[in-house]
Design a protein around this motif. Structure first.
Motif: not given
Length: 736
Positions: A563-582
């Motif tokens: 879902a677009p909101d889920d994609k945007d949420d993952v990218m935001r958290r990856f950009a913020a450093g909250a995700v190590d490996v995408l």
């Protein structure tokens, strides 16, 4: 149904349906399997290559899983018996040779008897079939064949072949020699071919006439005949296409446009004064070219191409700000929602309070920057549409949703198309049609394009090139990881990812597919071809990594079906450093900018094209830390796929890689992505090899269109052009 390419089909017997000359059955096979419908279609189905009598065809470079036609001599033939569930059976194994390589042919069951009598050692023949592998040996199973007897016993094949045997692009249902016999039947019609080249051009360039070229390409007596015919037919393709592009450029110069000169001390100057870095000389030069175009009273049509990470978005943003300063609006069209959201996020961050027009705390010269995508909620969409029609939003960033009829602008002054190869000509025209007067157009691509492709595909655009990387960009080390040959290399790859994360950085893992698309065709493929595993999938790989070599790290997924909101949420958290490996599909291919991401592992890298690998690699090394790109493959070292990966690992020069990419693919595939209709119009022209012809054809086309824009004195050329443009429209409608 195909649209005839050339003028002659429209004005002569070459427009006649094939069934009149070949019969309904043959015509039906040609239509279904080769998309050939008229006499003209068949005459433009040129031989792929020619075999010489007495010369054995090379068997060394046969493409796996493709239908081929080879000319070779039988070296050995033997009948084998075997036991099966149905009882005893027979298998005929025939070995053919070209003197340096050998290929096995296999016939089973009742199909053994005829070839056993005819394919005796020493016999020479044409063989056609699909190349497969059995017991690690290449073979043709149940190939069709046509004997080539010596001078004492001329066969039908020899009679039409002469000294040179034309080998045509063929299919399982229609072998090369059957196509050749069909060409024989229609070749007399070539005399009716109306010539689209102006006589002065043809004579000045020393080109043969079209009927002669068609006769020589199909039935050459000498190699000189082939060369002469190819030169002429390449000119046809290059010239007609360049005339189409020249007329488009000419028409654009006749259109009115509102000059857009940035106001001194306005939004652009304020933005520039806040930049925390210095623009590269390349960015400044390209910006000057764009600002000069924007100041004219006819629409700008400019292609901005540059290396991954060269700062194209910054150049485009400054152009958009200049247009807003001049009282207009700017729209940026992106091919995916992920990229549109990424552009919206990065542009609003770069602008800060300059993007808060009409809001509390907005800067003095601020404007509003809105996002418009197909999956937005109704309320947000209504507000975005309102901001556009009232002019409150100076900048809009969106996907194909921007093209919809209901989207209206207050005063659209500039259209920026990102990753142009994802869009057809008509799609960018649809957005341009939303201005009160035609807006200026800036087309961007991060896929470096050789000069000839730029002239052929984007020939209606002026070109600017950004070949400098901004200061602070780090080098990217690239390595091929041969997972099958050296599995410990793959283990080491995951260790390197862990090391990058331990050092405070992040990583991407890219896979060819998502993993939840299991369907009947895929299951069938697995059953039919058990030794070929399907491409690695995001969902499976992410699960394996999280439980195995990357256990303990924060691993998440990103793919196009979320879902677009889920994609945007993952990218935001990856950009913020909250995700190590995408772990992602190619949705991260362009535009995604996370400077802290330093490592990328591309699984099944051999399944991606050269330019795509270069694009993906450009997602790392965007900050101060060096980047690392690991290309994982199970292909053997000697395979073309491994050589392609080695080429990518060996250079970061996108223009060099684009040449390699183009040389390894059919031109039509490359061109067809970028401009609808081009695929089927280029049969003879090779855009890398034929640079001189394309450049000369462009000059001739400009002169012809300048002297006679409506081609009133060149009716055959005008008809050829109409046919080409009909084809473009038809292909666009099919895609839509």
């Amino acid at each position: 149904m195909s649209v005839p390419w050339c003028a002659m089909e429209r004005v002569s017997a070459l427009d006649e349906p094939l069934k009149k000359q070949l019969g309904a059955a043959t015509a039906k096979v040609m239509a279904e399997h080769l998309d050939l419908h008229t006499v003209g279609d068949l005459l433009h189905h040129y031989p792929r290559r020619y075999a010489e009598r007495g010369e054995l065809t090379s068997l060394g470079d046969l493409p796996l899983d493709e239908h081929v036609t080879v000319v070779a001599r039988v070296a050995d033939a033997r009948v084998m018996t075997f036991n099966s569930a149905k009882g005893r059976g027979q298998r005929l194994e025939v070995t053919i040779t070209d003197g340096s390589g050998r290929l096995q042919l296999v016939f089973f069951g009742k199909g053994v008897h005829k070839p056993h009598k005819e394919l005796l050692p020493g016999t020479r023949a044409m063989f056609a079939g699909k190349v497969s592998v059995f017991n690690r040996r290449m073979q043709l199973a149940h190939p069709a064949y046509e004997l080539l007897r010596g001078e004492d016993g001329e066969t039908a094949v020899d009679s039409w072949a002469g000294a040179l045997i034309p080998l045509y692009p063929a299919t399982t249902k229609l072998e090369s020699w059957k196509i050749a016999k069909a060409v024989d039947a229609v070749l007399p019609s070539a005399q009716d071919a109306a010539d689209p080249l102006p006589p002065a051009l043809r004579e000045g360039r020393g080109l043969t006439d079209l009927p002669d070229a068609l006769r020589k390409i199909h039935r050459p007596r000498t190699k000189a005949d082939i060369a002469q015919a190819r030169d002429r037919l390449k000119w046809d393709e290059a010239f007609v296409l360049q005339v189409a592009l020249a007329r488009r450029r000419y028409a654009d110069t006749q259109l009115p446009a509102v000059p857009r000169k940035p106001a001194a001390g306005g939004l652009l100057d304020t933005f520039d004064s806040r930049l925390p870095f210095t623009l590269t000389e390349g960015q400044r030069q390209v910006s000057r070219e764009i600002f000069d175009d924007l100041a004219t009273d006819h629409p700008m049509h400019r292609l901005l191409q540059g290396e991954v990470g060269s700062g194209k978005t910054m150049v485009a943003l400054r152009a958009m700000l200049a247009v807003v300063d001049a009282g207009g609006q700017a729209a940026m069209l992106a091919p995916t929602e992920v990229l549109a959201q990424q552009h919206h996020r990065s542009i609003t961050e770069m602008m800060g309070d300059l993007a808060e027009g009409g809001m509390l705390g907005g800067a003095e010269h601020a404007t509003k920057v809105v996002l418009l995508t197909g999956s937005m909620g109704a309320a947000a969409r209504r507000q975005a549409l309102l901001d556009l029609v009232t002019g409150d939003a100076g900048i809009v960033i969106g996907t194909h949703a921007l093209i919809e009829d209901k989207v209206q602008f207050h005063d659209l002054g500039l259209v920026v198309v990102d990753e142009q190869h994802r869009f057809g000509v008509e799609q960018r025209d649809a957005l341009r049609g939303k201005g009160k007067q035609p807006p200026h157009l800036l087309v961007m691509t991060a896929t470096p394009i050789p000069r000839t492709v730029a002239m052929t595909v984007f020939g209606d655009l002026e070109t600017s090139v950004l070949d400098q990387l901004p200061a602070g960009r780090s080098p990217i080390a690239s390595h091929v990881v041969p997972a099958a040959d050296k599995p410990h290399f793959l283990a080491r790859a995951w260790e390197r990812v862990r090391e990058e994360v331990e050092n405070g950085h992040q990583a991407y893992v890219v896979c060819p597919r998502i993993g939840d698309e299991e369907d009947e065709p895929r299951k069938k493929q697995r059953e039919d071809d058990a030794d070929k595993r399907p491409p690695l999938a995001v969902l499976e790989v992410a699960d394996q990594l999280a439980k195995g070599p990357l256990a303990g790290l924060r691993v998440e997924v990103l793919h196009g079906r979320m879902a677009p909101d889920d994609k945007d949420d993952v990218m935001r958290r990856f950009a913020a450093g909250a995700v190590d490996v995408l772990v992602a599909t190619t949705v991260i291919e362009v535009g995604v900018n996370v400077p802290n991401a330093t490592a990328m592992v591309i699984m099944d890298a051999d399944r991606f094209g050269v330019s795509q690998l270069h694009q993906l690699r450009g997602r790392v090394g965007r900050g101060s830390a060096p980047g690392l790109c690991l290309l994982v493959t199970e292909m053997p070292e000697a395979s073309p796929a491994r050589q392609r990966l080695a080429a990518v690992a060996a250079t970061l020069d996108g223009f060099e890689l684009s040449r390699i990419d183009l040389e390894q693919r059919r031109e039509g595939d490359v061109l067809g992505q970028a401009q609808s209709g081009v695929r089927s119009s280029l049969r003879m022209l090779a855009v890398i090899e034929d640079e001189e012809i394309i450049a000369a054809a462009r000059e001739e086309a400009v002169a012809v269109v300048g002297a006679d824009p409506d081609l009133e004195h060149l009716p055959a050329l005008r008809t050829a052009l109409d046919a080409l443009l009909d084809e473009e429209r038809e292909e666009y409608l099919e895609k839509g």
